[in-house]
Design a protein around this motif. Structure first.
Motif, PDB file in Angstrom:
ATOM      1  N   LEU A   1       0.828  -1.197   0.000  1.00  0.00           N
ATOM      2  CA  LEU A   1       0.000   0.000   0.000  1.00  0.00           C
ATOM      3  C   LEU A   1       0.867   1.254   0.000  1.00  0.00           C
ATOM      4  O   LEU A   1       2.000   1.237   0.493  1.00  0.00           O
ATOM      5  CB  LEU A   1      -0.913   0.029   1.235  1.00  0.00           C
ATOM      6  N   GLU A   2       0.324   2.344  -0.527  1.00  0.00           N
ATOM      7  CA  GLU A   2       1.041   3.612  -0.538  1.00  0.00           C
ATOM      8  C   GLU A   2       0.674   4.414   0.708  1.00  0.00           C
ATOM      9  O   GLU A   2      -0.509   4.642   0.987  1.00  0.00           O
ATOM     10  CB  GLU A   2       0.684   4.418  -1.786  1.00  0.00           C
ATOM     11  N   GLN A   3       1.680   4.850   1.438  1.00  0.00           N
ATOM     12  CA  GLN A   3       1.458   5.613   2.671  1.00  0.00           C
ATOM     13  C   GLN A   3       1.370   7.107   2.339  1.00  0.00           C
ATOM     14  O   GLN A   3       2.166   7.907   2.812  1.00  0.00           O
ATOM     15  CB  GLN A   3       2.578   5.331   3.672  1.00  0.00           C
ATOM     16  N   ALA A   4       0.380   7.477   1.560  1.00  0.00           N
ATOM     17  CA  ALA A   4       0.240   8.863   1.126  1.00  0.00           C
ATOM     18  C   ALA A   4      -0.338   9.729   2.243  1.00  0.00           C
ATOM     19  O   ALA A   4      -1.087   9.254   3.104  1.00  0.00           O
ATOM     20  CB  ALA A   4      -0.665   8.936  -0.104  1.00  0.00           C
ATOM     21  N   LEU A   5       0.029  11.002   2.239  1.00  0.00           N
ATOM     22  CA  LEU A   5      -0.482  11.971   3.207  1.00  0.00           C
ATOM     23  C   LEU A   5      -1.627  12.760   2.583  1.00  0.00           C
ATOM     24  O   LEU A   5      -1.549  13.157   1.423  1.00  0.00           O
ATOM     25  CB  LEU A   5       0.628  12.913   3.654  1.00  0.00           C
ATOM     26  N   GLY A   6      -2.657  13.003   3.366  1.00  0.00           N
ATOM     27  CA  GLY A   6      -3.815  13.720   2.851  1.00  0.00           C
ATOM     28  C   GLY A   6      -3.930  15.140   3.345  1.00  0.00           C
ATOM     29  O   GLY A   6      -4.883  15.844   3.005  1.00  0.00           O
ATOM     30  N   GLN A   7      -2.968  15.577   4.184  1.00  0.00           N
ATOM     31  CA  GLN A   7      -3.024  16.915   4.760  1.00  0.00           C
ATOM     32  C   GLN A   7      -1.674  17.603   4.610  1.00  0.00           C
ATOM     33  O   GLN A   7      -0.667  16.963   4.292  1.00  0.00           O
ATOM     34  CB  GLN A   7      -3.421  16.837   6.240  1.00  0.00           C
ATOM     35  N   VAL A   8      -1.672  18.898   4.886  1.00  0.00           N
ATOM     36  CA  VAL A   8      -0.433  19.683   4.829  1.00  0.00           C
ATOM     37  C   VAL A   8       0.328  19.493   6.139  1.00  0.00           C
ATOM     38  O   VAL A   8      -0.241  19.612   7.234  1.00  0.00           O
ATOM     39  CB  VAL A   8      -0.734  21.172   4.614  1.00  0.00           C
ATOM     40  N   HIS A   9       1.622  19.196   6.033  1.00  0.00           N
ATOM     41  CA  HIS A   9       2.474  19.016   7.199  1.00  0.00           C
ATOM     42  C   HIS A   9       3.810  19.712   6.958  1.00  0.00           C
ATOM     43  O   HIS A   9       4.105  20.158   5.849  1.00  0.00           O
ATOM     44  CB  HIS A   9       2.747  17.521   7.435  1.00  0.00           C
ATOM     45  N   LEU A  10       4.628  19.736   8.005  1.00  0.00           N
ATOM     46  CA  LEU A  10       6.022  20.136   7.817  1.00  0.00           C
ATOM     47  C   LEU A  10       6.755  19.098   6.985  1.00  0.00           C
ATOM     48  O   LEU A  10       7.657  19.423   6.224  1.00  0.00           O
ATOM     49  CB  LEU A  10       6.720  20.284   9.175  1.00  0.00           C
ATOM     50  N   PHE A  11       6.374  17.840   7.162  1.00  0.00           N
ATOM     51  CA  PHE A  11       7.019  16.752   6.430  1.00  0.00           C
ATOM     52  C   PHE A  11       6.185  16.385   5.206  1.00  0.00           C
ATOM     53  O   PHE A  11       4.960  16.546   5.198  1.00  0.00           O
ATOM     54  CB  PHE A  11       7.211  15.530   7.327  1.00  0.00           C
TER      55      PHE A  11
ATOM     56  N   SER B   1      -0.417  26.794  13.115  1.00  0.00           N
ATOM     57  CA  SER B   1      -0.196  27.494  11.849  1.00  0.00           C
ATOM     58  C   SER B   1       1.245  27.388  11.365  1.00  0.00           C
ATOM     59  O   SER B   1       1.535  27.710  10.216  1.00  0.00           O
ATOM     60  CB  SER B   1      -0.585  28.974  11.990  1.00  0.00           C
ATOM     61  N   THR B   2       2.148  26.944  12.231  1.00  0.00           N
ATOM     62  CA  THR B   2       3.539  26.776  11.810  1.00  0.00           C
ATOM     63  C   THR B   2       3.814  25.390  11.241  1.00  0.00           C
ATOM     64  O   THR B   2       4.855  25.175  10.620  1.00  0.00           O
ATOM     65  CB  THR B   2       4.510  27.008  12.989  1.00  0.00           C
ATOM     66  N   VAL B   3       2.891  24.449  11.472  1.00  0.00           N
ATOM     67  CA  VAL B   3       3.116  23.073  11.030  1.00  0.00           C
ATOM     68  C   VAL B   3       2.084  22.603  10.012  1.00  0.00           C
ATOM     69  O   VAL B   3       2.182  21.501   9.468  1.00  0.00           O
ATOM     70  CB  VAL B   3       3.120  22.092  12.231  1.00  0.00           C
ATOM     71  N   GLY B   4       1.074  23.404   9.747  1.00  0.00           N
ATOM     72  CA  GLY B   4       0.026  23.023   8.808  1.00  0.00           C
ATOM     73  C   GLY B   4      -0.875  24.206   8.505  1.00  0.00           C
ATOM     74  O   GLY B   4      -0.506  25.357   8.747  1.00  0.00           O
ATOM     75  N   PRO B   5      -2.078  23.930   8.014  1.00  0.00           N
ATOM     76  CA  PRO B   5      -2.979  25.020   7.638  1.00  0.00           C
ATOM     77  C   PRO B   5      -3.640  25.717   8.808  1.00  0.00           C
ATOM     78  O   PRO B   5      -4.306  26.739   8.622  1.00  0.00           O
ATOM     79  CB  PRO B   5      -4.020  24.314   6.755  1.00  0.00           C
ATOM     80  N   GLY B   6      -3.493  25.198  10.011  1.00  0.00           N
ATOM     81  CA  GLY B   6      -4.091  25.862  11.159  1.00  0.00           C
ATOM     82  C   GLY B   6      -4.875  24.903  12.026  1.00  0.00           C
ATOM     83  O   GLY B   6      -4.590  23.707  12.084  1.00  0.00           O
ATOM     84  N   LEU B   7      -5.888  25.425  12.681  1.00  0.00           N
ATOM     85  CA  LEU B   7      -6.672  24.681  13.658  1.00  0.00           C
ATOM     86  C   LEU B   7      -8.033  24.341  13.075  1.00  0.00           C
ATOM     87  O   LEU B   7      -8.763  25.224  12.622  1.00  0.00           O
ATOM     88  CB  LEU B   7      -6.840  25.509  14.940  1.00  0.00           C
ATOM     89  N   ARG B   8      -8.374  23.063  13.092  1.00  0.00           N
ATOM     90  CA  ARG B   8      -9.685  22.628  12.608  1.00  0.00           C
ATOM     91  C   ARG B   8     -10.649  22.540  13.781  1.00  0.00           C
ATOM     92  O   ARG B   8     -10.351  21.916  14.796  1.00  0.00           O
ATOM     93  CB  ARG B   8      -9.586  21.272  11.922  1.00  0.00           C
ATOM     94  N   LEU B   9     -11.810  23.168  13.632  1.00  0.00           N
ATOM     95  CA  LEU B   9     -12.847  23.138  14.651  1.00  0.00           C
ATOM     96  C   LEU B   9     -13.878  22.092  14.238  1.00  0.00           C
ATOM     97  O   LEU B   9     -14.598  22.285  13.257  1.00  0.00           O
ATOM     98  CB  LEU B   9     -13.507  24.516  14.796  1.00  0.00           C
ATOM     99  N   PRO B  10     -13.962  20.982  14.961  1.00  0.00           N
ATOM    100  CA  PRO B  10     -14.798  19.866  14.524  1.00  0.00           C
ATOM    101  C   PRO B  10     -16.285  20.167  14.494  1.00  0.00           C
ATOM    102  O   PRO B  10     -17.043  19.461  13.845  1.00  0.00           O
ATOM    103  CB  PRO B  10     -14.474  18.767  15.557  1.00  0.00           C
ATOM    104  N   PHE B  11     -16.721  21.207  15.218  1.00  0.00           N
ATOM    105  CA  PHE B  11     -18.144  21.504  15.269  1.00  0.00           C
ATOM    106  C   PHE B  11     -18.581  22.465  14.166  1.00  0.00           C
ATOM    107  O   PHE B  11     -19.744  22.847  14.102  1.00  0.00           O
ATOM    108  CB  PHE B  11     -18.524  22.086  16.644  1.00  0.00           C
TER     109      PHE B  11
END
Length: 237
Positions: free
Chosen positions: A115-125, A179-189
């Motif tokens: 399987l491919e271990q693809a990332l679905g979000q923005v990260h530092l890595f 915000s330094t490691v990705g797009p920011g903070l996700r609010l689940p509600f």
């Protein structure tokens, strides 16, 4: 009562148990999705969003539960504040290491399964194999979430319902780090763009570590300003 060693060891042991349970859960869910032929991304990446909430509540409990306990057993508020800071500074990298181990396990399993271990979000890595960068990202996150929890926990302990006014500051600390490691903070509600708060900050390990350290120091200073002379309360009152 030995502090912070006993408290730190207890939290590490409990975190390790939760990590093991999360690994099993992710493996089972991932296997079910893979059988259906729809596992195309890293399952651990999705699961790694959960531990930050655990880190938040560890910070809350550090003040609300352990502050009165340790003061009642002879610690001064200054001693608790200093040693609590040590606990935060050591527990955050421990949690980050567990997240790194989760990616390592997943890498091996995905390789065996083809399987491919693809990332679905923005990260530092950009690849889970970039272990130092993976560790840095989650270290910055956990430092922010734990110290934000401690600050808000201190506010609610001292002012009870008035502690709600500490929430925007706590969210701000987390938002700055996220915000330094990705797009920011996700609010689940909230959904869509309304459910994402973020600042346009440079994305690099050095910047993330610098801001993560600043968030840690600011959060500790704010927490100390609340607990330095806080009266002990009957927890049931």
């Amino acid at each position: 009562m030995r502090f912070p060693s006993r408290l730190l060891a207890a939290n590490m042991a409990f975190a390790l148990l939760l990590w093991a349970a999360l690994v099993v859960l992710v493996a089972v869910v991932g296997a079910v999705i893979a059988i259906n032929g729809s596992l195309t991304e890293s399952a651990w990446e999705k699961a790694a969003q959960v531990p930050r909430w655990y880190a938040l509540f560890v910070g809350v409990a550090l003040v609300r539960e352990y502050l009165p306990m340790y003061i009642a057993h002879g610690q001064t508020r200054r001693q608790f504040g200093a040693q609590g800071a040590v606990t935060v500074a050591l527990f955050a990298p421990f949690l980050a290491l567990l997240l790194v181990l989760g990616y390592l396990l997943e890498t091996g399993i995905y390789a065996l399964a083809g399987l491919e271990q693809a990332l679905g979000q923005v990260h530092l890595f950009t690849d889970p194999g970039q272990l130092p960068v993976v560790f840095t990202e989650y270290l910055v996150e956990f430092l922010a979430w734990i110290v934000a929890g401690a600050f808000m926990g201190a506010g609610f302990y001292r002012w009870r319902e008035g502690g709600v006014f500490t929430i925007p500051v706590g969210v701000g600390l987390v938002l700055l780090a996220e915000s330094t490691v990705g797009p920011g903070l996700r609010l689940p509600f909230l959904l869509g763009r309304l459910g994402r708060l973020g600042l346009d900050l440079p994305k690099s390990p050095a910047v993330a570590l610098a801001i993560g350290l600043a968030v840690l120091l600011a959060g500790l200073a704010l927490t100390w300003s609340i607990i330095r002379d806080v009266p002990l309360r009957n927890r049931w009152s």
